[in-house]
Design an enzyme around this catalytic site. Structure first.
Site, short mmCIF file in Angstrom:
data_model
loop_
_atom_site.label_atom_id
_atom_site.label_comp_id
_atom_site.label_asym_id
_atom_site.label_seq_id
_atom_site.Cartn_x
_atom_site.Cartn_y
_atom_site.Cartn_z
N HIS A 71 -8.81 5.36 -11.22
CA HIS A 71 -10.04 5.65 -11.96
C HIS A 71 -11.16 5.98 -10.97
CE1 HIS A 71 -8.80 4.47 -16.02
NE2 HIS A 71 -8.04 3.58 -15.41
N ALA A 123 7.69 -7.68 0.19
CA ALA A 123 7.25 -8.11 -1.14
C ALA A 123 5.76 -8.38 -1.16
CB ALA A 123 8.02 -9.36 -1.56
N LYS A 130 0.92 -2.86 6.91
CA LYS A 130 0.88 -2.43 8.31
C LYS A 130 2.29 -2.47 8.88
CE LYS A 130 -3.76 -3.94 8.97
NZ LYS A 130 -4.70 -4.87 9.34
N ARG A 163 7.69 -3.82 12.13
CA ARG A 163 8.65 -3.49 13.20
C ARG A 163 9.33 -2.17 12.92
NH1 ARG A 163 14.33 -4.83 12.88
NH2 ARG A 163 14.84 -5.69 10.84
#
Length: 107
Positions: A27, A69, A90, A93
């Site tokens: 939105h 998760a 982020k 690995r």
């Protein structure tokens, strides 16, 4: 999945866990009755999107990306073969596939 005039592309062999959100538009914060322009989302082959994760508009995930998760993916990781996690997601690995000659690694 919420597809508001954008495209969601899922590569072959992807795993999408329960309660994952993949959206192509948000939105407009200045007028909630309107949507911002849609942006396509692309998830490459052999990716795994963990439970309760959200993939936002315009994100591209390269082949073999694993999303932890509960992550919120706000930017692209087109190089793939990596684990990303967090809010915002982020790089955690890089997954090395150099010595993997199995059929699954080539798909």
């Amino acid at each position: 999945m919420q597809n508001f005039s954008g495209t969601i592309r899922l590569g072959r062999g992807c795993y999408i866990a329960p309660n994952v959100g993949i959206i192509t538009s948000n939105h407009d914060p200045e007028n909630l009755d309107k949507h911002l322009p849609s942006e396509d989302v692309e998830i490459g082959e052999k990716c795994w999107i963990g439970m309760n994760s959200i993939v936002l508009p315009g994100v591209i995930l390269g082949r073999g990306t694993v999303v932890g998760a509960g992550s919120i993916v706000t930017k692209s990781f087109p190089e793939g073969n990596c684990v990303i996690a967090g809010v915002p997601a982020k790089l955690v690995r890089v997954i090395s596939r150099k010595n993997d000659t199995s059929e699954a690694a080539r798909l």
